[in-house]
Scaffold this active site. Structure first.
Site, PDB file in Angstrom:
ATOM      1  N   LEU A  73      49.268  27.112  41.938  1.00 18.82           N
ATOM      2  CA  LEU A  73      48.780  25.790  41.521  1.00 18.82           C
ATOM      3  C   LEU A  73      49.515  24.662  42.239  1.00 18.82           C
ATOM      4  CD1 LEU A  73      48.137  26.296  37.684  1.00 18.82           C
ATOM      5  CD2 LEU A  73      46.491  26.346  39.560  1.00 18.82           C
ATOM      6  N   ASP A 315      44.582  35.394  44.043  1.00 21.02           N
ATOM      7  CA  ASP A 315      45.602  34.875  44.963  1.00 21.02           C
ATOM      8  C   ASP A 315      45.161  33.524  45.538  1.00 21.02           C
ATOM      9  OD1 ASP A 315      47.913  34.541  46.357  1.00 21.02           O
ATOM     10  OD2 ASP A 315      47.682  36.280  47.668  1.00 21.02           O
TER      11      ASP A 315
END
Ligand code: DOR
Ligand code: ZN
Length: 436
Positions: A73, A315
């Site tokens: 993130l 991912d």
């Protein structure tokens, strides 16, 4: 407001697959009932209840919210690539109600302060649930173990140095021992840097054609075998991230047969693409581990089919356009995946690799079990639900992404399947009005 999801095919992996209506009250699942025939009295009376938002799910599948064990993130530190809010927006648009975020931020998530900051930002965003994964070692340097007790207390859901391996086997052994004492799963980024360093993509014909240094399969499988050995030695569970090679699949299959507590994930790009994609998409097809050969792609699919690979994670690794424009050799590793995972994965069903309920399990129940978090459509459970349209056909277009980044080798591909609604804790956090 109460919500009634009506007329869809409800798939709750391991428990139920059939037509059904789901009633949500006060953020929780209040009832799951086999759908009444259209026009039947019970249905008409339910529909006319006041204060109920009715979502027509006919032609759609209704599943537990998807759970992604592996995303980046980027916040704190790399907000130009993604923030917790933009990443969570991308997540819910992809049908994910929960994501686990890796620790390779700046500062690294190796302290309770960073873990707590991530949780606070996620709460502020109010979209997907965020489970922070803390680092195995301080600064991801592979030398000093983090304090797992305080990280667990702060809310860490697992530990991983993802992006980098824990090269030192003694440190990895200690990490497994100590993390398991605190009920924290260790997630292994399996890469022997002494074999992969300097490599840009898979070692093979495509790399030779481009004249760039390759990364051999063994750089992954050596570490997978090592971590299986260390799991066997310590009795502690280990989870292998982003499996990309046939040798890794074989090693994990053999270990599971021996009863080693190993689990594994792969990502859609490893079963959908090969290193040939780098010829066409350049740095947008560059990631670590790299896209491999057709033989490896087929082995990953076999691993999914026979249960060797427990789950599909994205991912999701956003990078800014100018960073990816630096050329194949210089560009950073990683592609985004949250908004393309479901349609790309749905191809496994079309191609007979998995049944639809098996696929949904790999995106919901299996990752939840690995992480030890709740999942499912039972009465009383938190209402984390995705409504997916398996028929919607469209071309993946970078302009549609809610992620702050655009780095995807799937752009331009015609696919089927999209999330039309995502509900987290009874709140509708995403609704695709065009598809409604
Ligand atoms: O491709 C990757 N990107 N692999 C990793 O392990 C790290 C990730 C990132 O952080 O960009
Ligand atoms: Zn990784």
């Amino acid at each position: 407001m109460d919500i009634l999801i009506s007329g869809g095919r409800v798939i709750d992996p391991g428990s139920y697959d059939g037509p059904g209506d789901i009633l949500i009250t006060a953020g929780r699942i209040a009832a799951v009932t086999p759908a009444a025939a259209p026009g039947a009295p019970e249905r008409a009376s339910t529909d006319s209840r006041s204060g109920v938002k009715v979502i027509d799910a006919s032609g759609k599948i209704v599943v537990p919210g998807l759970i992604d064990l592996h995303v980046h993130l980027r916040e704190p530190g790399f907000e130009h690539k993604e923030t917790i809010a933009t990443g969570c927006r991308a997540a819910v648009c992809g049908g994910f109600s929960a994501v686990c975020c890796m620790a390779n931020t700046r500062p690294v998530n190796d302290s309770p302060a960073v873990t707590e900051y991530i949780l606070a930002q996620a709460a502020k965003a109010g979209l997907a649930r965020v489970y922070p994964i803390a680092a195995v070692t301080k600064g991801l340097e592979g030398r000093l173990l983090c304090d797992y007790r305080e990280l667990k207390q702060a809310g860490a859901a697992a530990v991983s140095d993802d992006g980098r391996p824990v090269l030192d086997s003694r440190i990895m052994r200690l990490a497994l021992e100590q993390a398991s004492q605190h009920k924290l799963l260790v997630i292994s980024h399996s890469e022997d840097l002494t074999l992969s360093e300097g490599g840009v993509m898979n070692e093979g014909a495509a790399a030779r054609k481009l004249g760039v240094a390759g990364i051999p399969n063994a750089s992954e499988s050596i570490m997978v075998l090592r971590d299986i050995a260390l799991s066997e030695l310590t009795g502690a569970p280990v989870h292998i991230a982003h499996v990309s090679t046939r040798e890794s699949v074989r090693a994990i299959r053999d270990a599971k047969a021996r009863g080693v507590p190993v689990t594994a994930e792969t990502a859609p790009h490893y079963f959908a693409l090969t290193d040939e994609s780098v010829l066409r998409h350049g740095a947008d097809a560059k990631m670590s581990p790299p896209l491999r050969s057709e033989q490896d792609r087929l082995a990953v699919r076999e691993g999914l089919a026979d249960g060797t690979i427990d789950c599909i994670a994205t991912d999701h690794a956003p990078h800014a356009p100018d960073e990816k424009a630096a050329g194949l050799t210089q560009a950073p590793n990683g592609i985004i995946g949250l908004e393309t995972a479901f349609p790309i994965s749905l191809r496994l069903v079309d191609e007979g690799v998995l049944s639809l309920p098996q696929l949904i399990a790999k995106l919901t129940l299996n990752p939840a079990r690995i992480l030890g978090v709740p999942c499912g459509l039972t009465v009383g459970a938190a209402a984390d639900i995705a409504i997916l349209d398996p028929c919607a056909e469209y071309v993946i277009d970078a302009a549609m992404f809610k992620s702050r980044s655009r780095n995807s080798p799937f752009c331009g591909m015609t696919v089927r399947g999209k999330a039309v609604s995502t509900i987290v804790g009874g709140q509708v956090v995403f609704e695709d009005n065009r598809a409604a």
